[in-house]
Design a protein around this motif. Structure first.
Motif, mmCIF file in Angstrom:
data_model
loop_
_atom_site.group_PDB
_atom_site.id
_atom_site.type_symbol
_atom_site.label_atom_id
_atom_site.label_comp_id
_atom_site.label_asym_id
_atom_site.label_seq_id
_atom_site.Cartn_x
_atom_site.Cartn_y
_atom_site.Cartn_z
ATOM 1 N N UNK A 1 0.829 -1.200 0.000
ATOM 2 C CA UNK A 1 0.000 0.000 0.000
ATOM 3 C C UNK A 1 0.869 1.258 0.000
ATOM 4 N N UNK A 2 0.339 2.325 -0.595
ATOM 5 C CA UNK A 2 1.004 3.621 -0.571
ATOM 6 C C UNK A 2 0.192 4.542 0.333
ATOM 7 N N UNK A 3 0.732 4.841 1.503
ATOM 8 C CA UNK A 3 -0.005 5.632 2.485
ATOM 9 C C UNK A 3 0.743 6.931 2.756
ATOM 10 N N UNK A 4 0.013 8.037 2.672
ATOM 11 C CA UNK A 4 0.618 9.321 3.009
ATOM 12 C C UNK A 4 0.098 9.805 4.353
ATOM 13 N N UNK A 5 0.945 10.539 5.036
ATOM 14 C CA UNK A 5 0.541 11.136 6.302
ATOM 15 C C UNK A 5 0.692 12.646 6.167
ATOM 16 N N UNK B 1 5.790 -1.382 0.101
ATOM 17 C CA UNK B 1 4.881 -0.641 0.956
ATOM 18 C C UNK B 1 5.526 0.712 1.234
ATOM 19 N N UNK B 2 4.791 1.793 0.984
ATOM 20 C CA UNK B 2 5.381 3.116 1.153
ATOM 21 C C UNK B 2 4.615 3.917 2.200
ATOM 22 N N UNK B 3 5.353 4.485 3.148
ATOM 23 C CA UNK B 3 4.783 5.480 4.053
ATOM 24 C C UNK B 3 5.418 6.818 3.751
ATOM 25 N N UNK B 4 4.585 7.778 3.415
ATOM 26 C CA UNK B 4 5.072 9.005 2.823
ATOM 27 C C UNK B 4 4.557 10.192 3.640
ATOM 28 N N UNK B 5 5.460 10.908 4.276
ATOM 29 C CA UNK B 5 5.071 12.091 5.040
ATOM 30 C C UNK B 5 5.238 13.319 4.162
ATOM 31 N N UNK C 1 0.339 16.480 -3.301
ATOM 32 C CA UNK C 1 1.257 15.349 -3.401
ATOM 33 C C UNK C 1 0.634 14.094 -2.776
ATOM 34 N N UNK C 2 0.057 14.292 -1.585
ATOM 35 C CA UNK C 2 -0.567 13.161 -0.889
ATOM 36 C C UNK C 2 -1.696 12.569 -1.731
ATOM 37 N N UNK C 3 -2.537 13.436 -2.297
ATOM 38 C CA UNK C 3 -3.685 12.968 -3.072
ATOM 39 C C UNK C 3 -3.241 12.233 -4.325
ATOM 40 N N UNK C 4 -2.206 12.763 -4.954
ATOM 41 C CA UNK C 4 -1.765 12.229 -6.237
ATOM 42 C C UNK C 4 -1.111 10.851 -6.079
ATOM 43 N N UNK C 5 -0.324 10.681 -4.985
ATOM 44 C CA UNK C 5 0.481 9.471 -4.877
ATOM 45 C C UNK C 5 -0.248 8.307 -4.199
ATOM 46 N N UNK C 6 -1.165 8.621 -3.264
ATOM 47 C CA UNK C 6 -1.506 7.612 -2.257
ATOM 48 C C UNK C 6 -2.733 6.773 -2.560
ATOM 49 N N UNK C 7 -2.773 5.615 -1.907
ATOM 50 C CA UNK C 7 -4.001 4.842 -1.814
ATOM 51 C C UNK C 7 -4.857 5.390 -0.684
ATOM 52 N N UNK C 8 -4.164 5.759 0.395
ATOM 53 C CA UNK C 8 -4.872 6.330 1.538
ATOM 54 C C UNK C 8 -4.091 7.513 2.063
ATOM 55 N N UNK C 9 -4.803 8.494 2.590
ATOM 56 C CA UNK C 9 -4.157 9.646 3.208
ATOM 57 C C UNK C 9 -4.594 9.712 4.664
#
Lengths: 262, 262
Positions: A36-40, A189-193, A199-207
């Motif tokens: 999963x690609x998750x942004x925080x 699996x990516x956790x992206x701060x 950026x969060x909207x474009x990259x992630x499965x979940x924010x």
């Protein structure tokens, strides 16, 4: 089966000398599925970087535990790798030697290291710059090295702490697109701060939207954009709606912070 | 216009050479055409050149140089051998710093050549006393620069190496040591100048050979051209060593040098 990453009741209290203790995270919970690609996102000081450092194993939380694949995280391990905001490249090492750092610490033989490094340098588009030193590279190129270095040890989890914040807008767009490409191929699996809603909207499965300090989860937003994503998607009304939703969730937290003058 | 282009490309070297030549020509002309030369009180470049040539071919110059160099090398090597570990230790351990700092700061600030008589009383006339004087004068730049280098190691880089599974040994070898090297090299340049003062003062004070002794003996006997020849040797030695040090610095820390020149 338990989730791939499971953080439960994470609290961190910083106790600086001669100052009031600061609660950075308070009862923070998160579950992330494999691949999963998750942004925080969250206001400054809400503990999102602290959380990444807990996952990395550099900070021990005061309470709570994080499990990766059912095993508690107790310290650094090469199954997790970080891409740092300020790049963190060793200035006395060439691009190749920087990419090889993790492999070297793992005790991989020189010939294999070189082979793996050259693959990754190619992957991030830095062929021809193998023997350059970091000060000879632009910001975008430095972060490509940072990404290659993180991928070199084949981690299961890629932690990214505002990796593109120090780059100019165009380089940033480019790097986002390339990150998505690499992610789609490698299925890490990516956790992206990030501070950037776009950026969060474009990259992630979940924010994950966090509250102001002490940070906890305010809301988890599913991003239902099809993949693979491309730049044009950002121009659609649908994308704008997602941004607006994130913004509206975050807004109250930002103003809450400003009352304290932060 | 070719001349102009040539000048613009090399104007640093051209101006430097011209100013040195002009200095020599003016000095020579003044004492040949304007002021009658009293060889007891002053001399001029042509006489120095003759004396220099004479010394190089027949004189004790080479032996003096060898004697001084030996004492210098001993003292300087000891300074490296003790200075770097002491500085590193102070950088790693706050307690060591706080304990040693008062002594070191007092000694570094004081004109330690004042200890020349003591050195000669304790170690006698000869190699040992001179080497000890060189050591005393040149050890402090090594201590303080190593200390500063270790202390200013980038925390981020430490965290990077830790995050890839680096142990304490790796932190020293892969981060602290390379990041301290340029500081040590800069310290070596300062130490060089101080060490030369040590050797010359030692030989002025009590010696039977060496460059410092030669300078002082020729001065006492009014052989000014010979005296200046000795000083010239000293200057050449100092310049060569300083330049060598600079080259070494560029070799050890290419990233640092090109940052400075930017």
């Amino acid at each position: 089966m338990p989730p791939f990453i499971q953080s439960r009741n994470i609290s961190v209290i910083f106790k600086p000398k001669n100052r009031e203790p600061v609660t950075a995270l308070n009862d923070f919970n998160l579950e992330v599925a494999k691949g999963e690609f998750v942004s925080i996102v969250g206001p400054s000081g809400c503990g999102k970087s602290t959380f990444l450092n807990i996952l990395l194993g550099l900070i021990k939380p005061d309470t709570g535990e994080t499990q990766l694949n059912g095993e508690a995280i107790t310290g650094p391990s090469q199954e997790r790798a970080m891409v740092f905001q300020e790049f963190g490249l060793l200035p006395w090492r060439t691009v190749t030697a920087n990419v090889e750092l993790g492999l070297e610490l793992k005790g991989i033989a020189a010939a294999q290291r070189a082979e793996r490094a050259s693959e990754l340098i190619k992957l991030v588009g830095l062929s021809g710059f193998q023997n350059h030193y970091p000060h000879e590279l632009s910001g975008g190129m430095k972060q490509r090295v940072g990404l290659a270095r993180a991928l070199a040890t084949e981690p299961d989890v890629l932690l990214m702490d505002e990796p593109f914040a120090a780059l100019d807008a165009q380089t940033r767009d480019l790097m986002q697109a390339e990150l998505l490409q690499i992610w789609e191929q490698s299925k890490k699996t990516v956790l992206f701060v990030t501070h950037s809603i776009e950026e969060a909207a474009y990259l992630s499965d979940r924010v994950i939207v966090m509250t102001a300090r002490p940070g906890r989860t305010k809301e988890i937003l599913q991003i239902h954009l099809p993949r693979p994503r491309d730049y044009e998607m950002r121009l659609t009304p649908e994308f704008n709606d997602i941004k607006a939703t994130i913004w509206n969730t975050l807004k109250a937290e930002l103003t809450a912070r400003s009352e304290y003058g932060a | 216009m070719e001349l102009r282009a040539f000048y613009q490309e090399h104007y640093r070297a051209i101006l430097g050479t011209v100013s040195v030549l002009a200095f020599i020509v003016i000095w020579e002309s003044l004492l040949t055409f304007v002021i009658p030369l009293n060889p007891f009180f002053f001399t001029k470049p042509s006489l120095i050149a003759v004396a220099f040539k004479e010394q190089v071919i027949h004189g004790a110059l080479w032996r003096d140089l060898a004697v001084s160099s030996r004492a210098f090398l001993w003292g300087f090597s000891l300074a490296i051998l003790f200075g770097i570990p002491i500085g590193a230790f102070m950088g790693w351990r706050k307690r060591a710093e706080y304990t040693l700092d008062p002594f070191l700061t007092a000694l570094y600030a004081s004109p330690l050549v004042a200890l020349a008589p003591l050195m000669i009383v304790v170690f006698g006339v000869g190699l040992l006393a001179k080497a000890m004087l060189v050591f005393l004068l040149s050890v402090f730049p090594f201590i303080f620069n190593t200390f500063a280098g270790v202390r200013s190691t980038d925390r981020l880089l430490i965290n990077v190496v830790r995050s890839f599974g680096g142990k304490e040994k790796d932190l020293y070898l892969k981060v602290i040591f390379p990041s301290t090297l340029p500081y040590i090299a800069a310290g070596a340049r300062i130490a060089l100048g101080r060490g030369l003062v040590g050797i010359i003062v030692g030989e002025f004070y009590a010696a039977s050979e060496g460059i410092g002794f030669a300078i002082s003996r020729f001065g006492d006997t009014y052989k000014l051209p010979e005296m200046f020849a000795g000083i010239l040797v000293l200057m050449i030695g100092a310049v060569v060593m300083t330049e060598g040090m600079r080259k070494l610095e560029a070799l050890l820390a290419p990233w640092k040098m090109s940052q400075e020149s930017q």
